[in-house]
Design a protein around this motif. Structure first.
Motif, PDB file in Angstrom:
ATOM      1  N   SER A 226      28.718   4.703  -3.419  1.00  0.00           N
ATOM      2  CA  SER A 226      28.575   5.666  -4.349  1.00  0.00           C
ATOM      3  C   SER A 226      27.011   6.428  -4.238  1.00  0.00           C
ATOM      4  N   TRP A 227      26.918   7.429  -4.295  1.00  0.00           N
ATOM      5  CA  TRP A 227      25.593   7.970  -4.166  1.00  0.00           C
ATOM      6  C   TRP A 227      24.748   7.415  -5.347  1.00  0.00           C
ATOM      7  N   ALA A 228      23.307   7.096  -4.833  1.00  0.00           N
ATOM      8  CA  ALA A 228      22.517   6.507  -5.458  1.00  0.00           C
ATOM      9  C   ALA A 228      21.024   7.065  -5.373  1.00  0.00           C
ATOM     10  N   ASP A 229      20.554   7.252  -6.543  1.00  0.00           N
ATOM     11  CA  ASP A 229      19.163   7.653  -6.786  1.00  0.00           C
ATOM     12  C   ASP A 229      17.994   6.789  -6.021  1.00  0.00           C
ATOM     13  N   HIS A 230      17.129   7.141  -5.389  1.00  0.00           N
ATOM     14  CA  HIS A 230      16.044   6.354  -4.800  1.00  0.00           C
ATOM     15  C   HIS A 230      14.601   6.918  -5.121  1.00  0.00           C
ATOM     16  N   VAL A 231      13.719   5.924  -5.134  1.00  0.00           N
ATOM     17  CA  VAL A 231      12.327   6.173  -5.487  1.00  0.00           C
ATOM     18  C   VAL A 231      11.819   6.365  -4.139  1.00  0.00           C
ATOM     19  N   LEU A 232      11.077   7.402  -3.762  1.00  0.00           N
ATOM     20  CA  LEU A 232      10.561   7.724  -2.528  1.00  0.00           C
ATOM     21  C   LEU A 232       9.145   7.398  -2.470  1.00  0.00           C
ATOM     22  N   THR A 233       8.536   6.557  -1.369  1.00  0.00           N
ATOM     23  CA  THR A 233       7.221   5.789  -1.320  1.00  0.00           C
ATOM     24  C   THR A 233       6.813   6.236   0.156  1.00  0.00           C
ATOM     25  N   SER A 234       5.744   6.401   0.276  1.00  0.00           N
ATOM     26  CA  SER A 234       4.905   6.452   1.665  1.00  0.00           C
ATOM     27  C   SER A 234       3.686   5.597   1.877  1.00  0.00           C
ATOM     28  N   ARG A 235       3.228   5.239   3.118  1.00  0.00           N
ATOM     29  CA  ARG A 235       1.978   4.695   3.212  1.00  0.00           C
ATOM     30  C   ARG A 235       1.316   5.588   4.520  1.00  0.00           C
ATOM     31  N   ILE A 236       0.255   6.097   4.238  1.00  0.00           N
ATOM     32  CA  ILE A 236      -0.579   6.693   5.124  1.00  0.00           C
ATOM     33  C   ILE A 236      -1.580   6.074   6.034  1.00  0.00           C
ATOM     34  N   ASN A 237      -1.352   6.378   7.257  1.00  0.00           N
ATOM     35  CA  ASN A 237      -2.247   6.230   8.192  1.00  0.00           C
ATOM     36  C   ASN A 237      -3.679   6.760   8.432  1.00  0.00           C
ATOM     37  N   ASP A 238      -4.621   6.142   7.755  1.00  0.00           N
ATOM     38  CA  ASP A 238      -5.871   6.968   7.562  1.00  0.00           C
ATOM     39  C   ASP A 238      -6.884   6.936   9.027  1.00  0.00           C
ATOM     40  N   LYS A 239      -6.287   6.213   9.932  1.00  0.00           N
ATOM     41  CA  LYS A 239      -7.019   6.188  11.109  1.00  0.00           C
ATOM     42  C   LYS A 239      -6.621   7.383  12.151  1.00  0.00           C
ATOM     43  N   VAL A 240      -5.658   8.073  11.905  1.00  0.00           N
ATOM     44  CA  VAL A 240      -5.059   9.183  12.805  1.00  0.00           C
ATOM     45  C   VAL A 240      -5.309  10.526  12.286  1.00  0.00           C
TER      46      VAL A 240
ATOM     47  N   GLY B 180       0.761  -1.358   0.090  1.00  0.00           N
ATOM     48  CA  GLY B 180       0.044   0.101  -0.035  1.00  0.00           C
ATOM     49  C   GLY B 180       0.800   1.373   0.018  1.00  0.00           C
ATOM     50  N   PHE B 181       2.001   1.291  -0.302  1.00  0.00           N
ATOM     51  CA  PHE B 181       3.115   2.484  -0.324  1.00  0.00           C
ATOM     52  C   PHE B 181       2.865   2.960  -1.484  1.00  0.00           C
ATOM     53  N   GLU B 182       2.584   4.454  -1.751  1.00  0.00           N
ATOM     54  CA  GLU B 182       2.753   5.098  -3.098  1.00  0.00           C
ATOM     55  C   GLU B 182       3.928   5.789  -3.435  1.00  0.00           C
ATOM     56  N   ILE B 183       3.994   5.800  -4.714  1.00  0.00           N
ATOM     57  CA  ILE B 183       5.393   6.596  -5.130  1.00  0.00           C
ATOM     58  C   ILE B 183       4.973   7.958  -4.950  1.00  0.00           C
ATOM     59  N   GLU B 184       5.972   8.689  -4.371  1.00  0.00           N
ATOM     60  CA  GLU B 184       5.863  10.324  -4.143  1.00  0.00           C
ATOM     61  C   GLU B 184       6.861  11.049  -4.904  1.00  0.00           C
TER      62      GLU B 184
END
Length: 188
Positions: A174-188, A158-162
């Protein structure tokens, strides 16, 4: 909230047990890291030989336990069905309160445990516990674009790419690119 909210038996799934990391786990964690050194090397910071000593791992564990006691992180060892062998790790770190209410998720699994759905099973349980106990709004997890397995796993959880961060972390020297993702807790 702190790691003391985890039952003594750990967080249990159908095939796994997730237990809070402690100083008595040093030898088992070292064994896991040594056995998976080459497997994990492309995805982690550069590790010299001193990193893979019992003394060094004991110092790192002491720091992790201190951070857990302060409420700044949660470090879990993932054990297989036998309840003894460490087959992975799951870490919620950089916990920030206030208006942000977020943290970072890191994880690794043994080469021998890949492709069996074990990390999904472990993270599903750990994230549910973490959201319910720590009541954070966001868990962030970042991965290298070429780490297709991690990308698929996070999407399934359930993580979404941001976005993508250029030269985000120094990985394996070596410095590396990263895909940033997150999952939101809709219960708080």
């Amino acid at each position: 909230m702190s790691s003391q909210n985890i039952p003594a038996s750990g967080l249990v799934t159908h095939r796994l047990t997730l237990q809070t990391l402690g100083t008595d786990d040093a030898a088992q964690l070292l064994r896991y890291q040594l056995e998976n050194r080459q497997h994990l090397q492309p995805w982690e910071p550069f590790r010299n030989d001193e990193f893979f000593t019992l003394e060094a791992i004991k110092r790192r564990i002491e720091g992790m336990v201190h951070q857990m006691n302060e409420g700044n992180s949660l470090h879990l060892l993932i054990r297989g069905a036998d309840g003894h062998a460490v087959i992975g790790e799951c870490n919620f770190t950089n916990i920030v309160r206030g208006p942000f209410q977020a943290c970072h998720l890191g994880f690794s699994v043994a080469a021998s445990a890949q492709g069996k759905g074990l990390m999904y099973e472990a993270l599903e349980r750990a994230i549910d516990f973490f959201f319910g106990t720590y009541a954070l709004h966001r868990v962030m997890a970042n991965y290298r674009p070429e780490n297709v397995r991690s990308g698929k796993l996070l999407k399934r959880l359930g993580f979404e790419i941001e976005g993508t961060a250029r030269a985000y972390l120094k990985i394996n020297g070596s410095w590396a690119d990263h895909v940033l993702t997150s999952r939101i807790n809709d219960k708080v």
